[in-house]
Design an enzyme around this catalytic site. Structure first.
Site, PDB file in Angstrom:
ATOM      1  N   HIS A 403     -24.914  15.692 -52.073  1.00 58.22           N
ATOM      2  CA  HIS A 403     -24.898  15.573 -50.617  1.00 58.22           C
ATOM      3  C   HIS A 403     -25.959  16.455 -49.944  1.00 58.22           C
ATOM      4  CE1 HIS A 403     -23.323  13.849 -47.110  1.00 58.22           C
ATOM      5  NE2 HIS A 403     -22.037  13.871 -47.407  1.00 58.22           N
ATOM      6  N   ASP A 407     -27.599  11.200 -48.103  1.00 52.79           N
ATOM      7  CA  ASP A 407     -26.567  10.962 -47.113  1.00 52.79           C
ATOM      8  C   ASP A 407     -25.672   9.817 -47.564  1.00 52.79           C
ATOM      9  OD1 ASP A 407     -27.649  12.918 -45.476  1.00 52.79           O
ATOM     10  OD2 ASP A 407     -28.999  11.486 -44.481  1.00 52.79           O
TER      11      ASP A 407
END
Length: 431
Positions: A403, A407
């Site tokens: 992450h 995204d």
């Protein structure tokens, strides 16, 4: 007689030490020249060390799991005569001639440290109560029984010391009488099997590397996982048609078709096919797809890499998957074939379950996990736009991402692009 010290040679650029993962000999064994001595593991590969001389092993460097520095003595071997042409320059050392007795004294000084004492064997019929029931001279009461009687008693959880017999040895009839008299006490567990003893297993070699890498990945990478259901009815029909024309050649699995779909979708999502150097704060996005294929071996999980997967057709991909997985399982994989991956594919095949949350193969930033294919009733519109229920083959596809650099929106759109290709697989063959 001479003592020859074999020093661990330089087995890779930048390697300072290696781990002992297996000894092929023990102290006192006679070894031939070029015979296997030990398996040593570095960060890159496992290398088999061969003895440069013939003789008797009198000393070993350590136990399985110990680390040995490059250039340090790995083993000392007693040879019949002077070994010619060996010097410290090639990491070996000839010790001054010694007698056989003194040579074995050298080995005797280290072997006790490497071998743990084994517990004394206990017969099947011996128990704590039997040991306590000792004669005035301190000797336990002897329990005589055949192996079959002992095995039956052990399976039923009966202590032979509690069984009364009129003769000099316990027989099946004595066990029957014991069971009738103590019928209400339940001597056989519901499972009907005895528990195995507890054991401690030292984590070494490839399993230790896997543990370190997985811990580092979960500690350093903030994972998130996205799962999508894909209708693979058309894909499976296509695969069946292709396999019907294969003759005796190996059949296609779903993996080559999935790899082809990944390679077609990745150019639009370069953030997926990347590696992240978190120390330098640099993400490298790759044009070529070097796809790691997670492969289960007897030693643990290995990830051989298909180089330039985007340039191979489905038959070539199928051959590479087969070749690399067999090389990994047979221990013939090379260090180059285990390095340089940009994305990993992990599959448990029929055992894939309905959903997985795979752990990223650091320093990569994503990992793909197809799950098992199942038949299910699904709603769809027919050619006339009417809602219909049909039987379909569906498969969940999981992706875990880093992450920090990917995204959720990008991961979801990438999987949707792969889904579109797999649900209309003819697109995989368009130029």
């Amino acid at each position: 007689m001479s003592l020859y010290s074999f020093r661990l040679p330089d087995i890779g650029e930048g390697i300072a030490e290696a781990e002992i993962v297996a000894w092929h000999v023990a102290v006192g064994d006679r070894i031939k020249e070029d015979a296997p001595l030990a398996d040593m593991m570095t960060d890159k590969a496992t290398v088999e060390m061969e003895s440069p001389v013939a003789g008797v092993v009198v000393k070993l460097a350590g136990a399985v799991g110990d680390m040995v520095a490059i250039g340090a003595p790995l083993a000392i071997i007693e040879t019949e005569s002077e070994v010619e042409g060996r010097t410290d320059a090639d990491h070996s050392l000839i010790i001054e001639p010694a007698s056989a007795a003194s040579a074995r004294e050298v080995g005797a000084g280290i072997s006790p440290d490497l071998v743990e004492p084994s517990p004394a064997p206990v017969s099947a019929g011996t128990s704590a109560s039997a040991e306590q029931d000792a004669s005035p001279q301190g000797q336990p009461r002897p329990i005589l029984a055949s192996p079959a009687v002992r095995a039956r008693a052990r399976d039923m959880g009966i202590d032979l010391a509690d069984v009364i017999t009129e003769g000099d040895r316990i027989r099946h009839a004595d066990l029957d009488a014991f069971l009738r008299y103590h019928a209400g006490q339940g001597y056989l567990s519901p499972q009907g099997v005895a528990l195995k003893p507890d054991q401690q297993i030292k984590i070494v070699g490839l399993r230790r590397k896997i543990a370190e890498n997985m811990a580092a990945a979960k500690r350093a990478i903030p994972h998130f996982t996205y799962v999508e259901e894909i209708d693979v009815t058309a894909l499976e029909a296509l695969r069946g048609d292709l396999n019907d024309t294969r003759g005796e050649r190996p059949k296609l699995t779903v993996l080559p078709l999935l790899i082809a779909a990944l390679c077609r979708a990745l150019p639009d999502f370069p953030m997926i096919n990347a590696r992240y150097d978190d120390e330098a704060g640099v993400v490298t996005q790759y044009g070529a797809v070097h796809l790691g294929i997670a492969t289960q071996t007897q030693s643990g999980l290995m990830v051989p890499v298909i180089r330039d997967a985007q340039s191979l057709n489905i038959w070539q991909l199928a051959n590479e998957v087969k070749r690399l997985s067999e090389a990994a399982r047979n221990g013939k994989i090379t260090p180059r074939e285990l390095n340089g991956g940009t994305l990993t594919l992990t599959s448990l095949g029929p055992l894939g379950g309905i959903s997985t949350t795979p752990v990223i193969n650091r320093p990569e930033v994503a990992i793909i996990g197809p799950n098992k294919i199942m038949e299910r009733a699904v709603f769809s519109q027919n050619a006339y736009g009417v809602e219909d229920i049909r039987k379909a083959k569906v498969m969940n596809l999981s992706i875990s991402c880093d992450h920090r650099v990917i995204d959720g929106w990008d991961a979801a759109n990438f999987v949707q692009a792969v889904k579109a290709l797999l649900e209309k697989p003819v697109q995989l063959f368009h130029s």
